[in-house]
Scaffold this active site. Structure first.
Site, PDB file in Angstrom:
ATOM      1  N   ILE A 171       0.840  -1.197   0.000  1.00  0.00           N
ATOM      2  CA  ILE A 171       0.000   0.000   0.000  1.00  0.00           C
ATOM      3  C   ILE A 171       0.879   1.253   0.000  1.00  0.00           C
ATOM      4  O   ILE A 171       0.617   2.211  -0.718  1.00  0.00           O
ATOM      5  CB  ILE A 171      -0.946  -0.036   1.225  1.00  0.00           C
ATOM      6  CG1 ILE A 171      -1.965  -1.164   1.077  1.00  0.00           C
ATOM      7  CG2 ILE A 171      -1.643   1.293   1.438  1.00  0.00           C
ATOM      8  CD1 ILE A 171      -2.814  -1.080  -0.158  1.00  0.00           C
TER       9      ILE A 171
ATOM     10  N   THR B 182     -11.718   1.868  12.272  1.00  0.00           N
ATOM     11  CA  THR B 182     -11.831   3.062  11.442  1.00  0.00           C
ATOM     12  C   THR B 182     -10.433   3.396  10.940  1.00  0.00           C
ATOM     13  O   THR B 182      -9.491   3.466  11.726  1.00  0.00           O
ATOM     14  CB  THR B 182     -12.405   4.249  12.246  1.00  0.00           C
ATOM     15  OG1 THR B 182     -13.740   3.937  12.647  1.00  0.00           O
ATOM     16  CG2 THR B 182     -12.410   5.529  11.415  1.00  0.00           C
ATOM     17  N   LEU B 183     -10.303   3.607   9.656  1.00  0.00           N
ATOM     18  CA  LEU B 183      -9.009   3.848   9.016  1.00  0.00           C
ATOM     19  C   LEU B 183      -8.894   5.302   8.583  1.00  0.00           C
ATOM     20  O   LEU B 183      -9.847   5.859   8.028  1.00  0.00           O
ATOM     21  CB  LEU B 183      -8.861   2.961   7.776  1.00  0.00           C
ATOM     22  CG  LEU B 183      -9.100   1.475   7.983  1.00  0.00           C
ATOM     23  CD1 LEU B 183      -9.192   0.768   6.636  1.00  0.00           C
ATOM     24  CD2 LEU B 183      -8.004   0.885   8.848  1.00  0.00           C
ATOM     25  N   GLU B 184      -7.752   5.908   8.820  1.00  0.00           N
ATOM     26  CA  GLU B 184      -7.434   7.232   8.284  1.00  0.00           C
ATOM     27  C   GLU B 184      -6.608   7.003   7.023  1.00  0.00           C
ATOM     28  O   GLU B 184      -5.551   6.387   7.101  1.00  0.00           O
ATOM     29  CB  GLU B 184      -6.630   8.043   9.299  1.00  0.00           C
ATOM     30  CG  GLU B 184      -7.292   8.168  10.654  1.00  0.00           C
ATOM     31  CD  GLU B 184      -6.479   7.517  11.769  1.00  0.00           C
ATOM     32  OE1 GLU B 184      -5.295   7.191  11.552  1.00  0.00           O
ATOM     33  OE2 GLU B 184      -7.047   7.315  12.836  1.00  0.00           O
TER      34      GLU B 184
END
Length: 178
Positions: free
Chosen positions: A96, A119-121
């Protein structure tokens, strides 16, 4: 100390770690390869720690979605993970990173008792297409020292999350506008 892939598998078998859905082929020597879920939130306008963030939510189609530089995306993991025994660290991975995607840089720790879809930033250095269910990072499990404190039993803002969470720092700021 981090658990090895075989130790993660043994802890899953013993019921000490939950990964749902779990695929043993996603185990690596010291981690589990987690995937991007199917929903993104794009944070609107300027961000203000004293007010709830407004956003637009979208499902990621099977054909993917193009991430644009300069935007903050909040995503979600495909897997729900948790353990009352082992704290977790969620990271992006080299694959990534080499696409110019920064993911979950500021909050990689999942406490003991943490049992959620993360939850991803997400930020992109260049326009890049992502797809639901694609491998997006590595999850490691750590051994803890000392008396355990279950995160779900703490008075914590995100202890009972069941999806993508915006920042709720405004709950701590005296005089913040709601």
């Amino acid at each position: 100390m981090i658990l090895t892939g075989p130790a993660i598998a043994a802890a899953i078998q013993a019921g000490e770690i939950t990964i749902d859905p779990y695929d043993p082929a996603r185990l690596s020597p010291n981690a589990y390869d987690w995937r991007l879920g199917n929903t993104l939130r794009v944070c609107d306008g300027h961000l203000d720690a004293g007010t709830p963030t407004t956003f637009t939510e979208t499902d990621i189609p099977q054909t993917g979605v193009l991430l644009e530089p300069g935007l903050l995306y909040l995503g979600i993991t495909h897997e729900q993970t948790g353990s009352d025994t082992y704290p977790q660290l969620l990271n992006g991975d080299r694959t990534i990173g080499s696409l110019g995607i920064w993911v979950h840089v500021s909050a990689p720790l999942g406490h003991q008792g943490h049992a959620i879809r993360w939850t991803l930033e997400i930020r992109a250095a260049k326009p890049v297409r992502v797809f639901p269910g694609m491998t997006f990072g590595k999850l490691v499990f750590l051994t803890a020292s000392g008396a355990p404190a279950n995160y779900r039993q703490q008075h914590a803002k995100y202890a009972a999350t069941d999806g993508i969470d915006i920042s709720r720092l405004y709950e701590e700021i005296e005089g913040a506008s709601l």
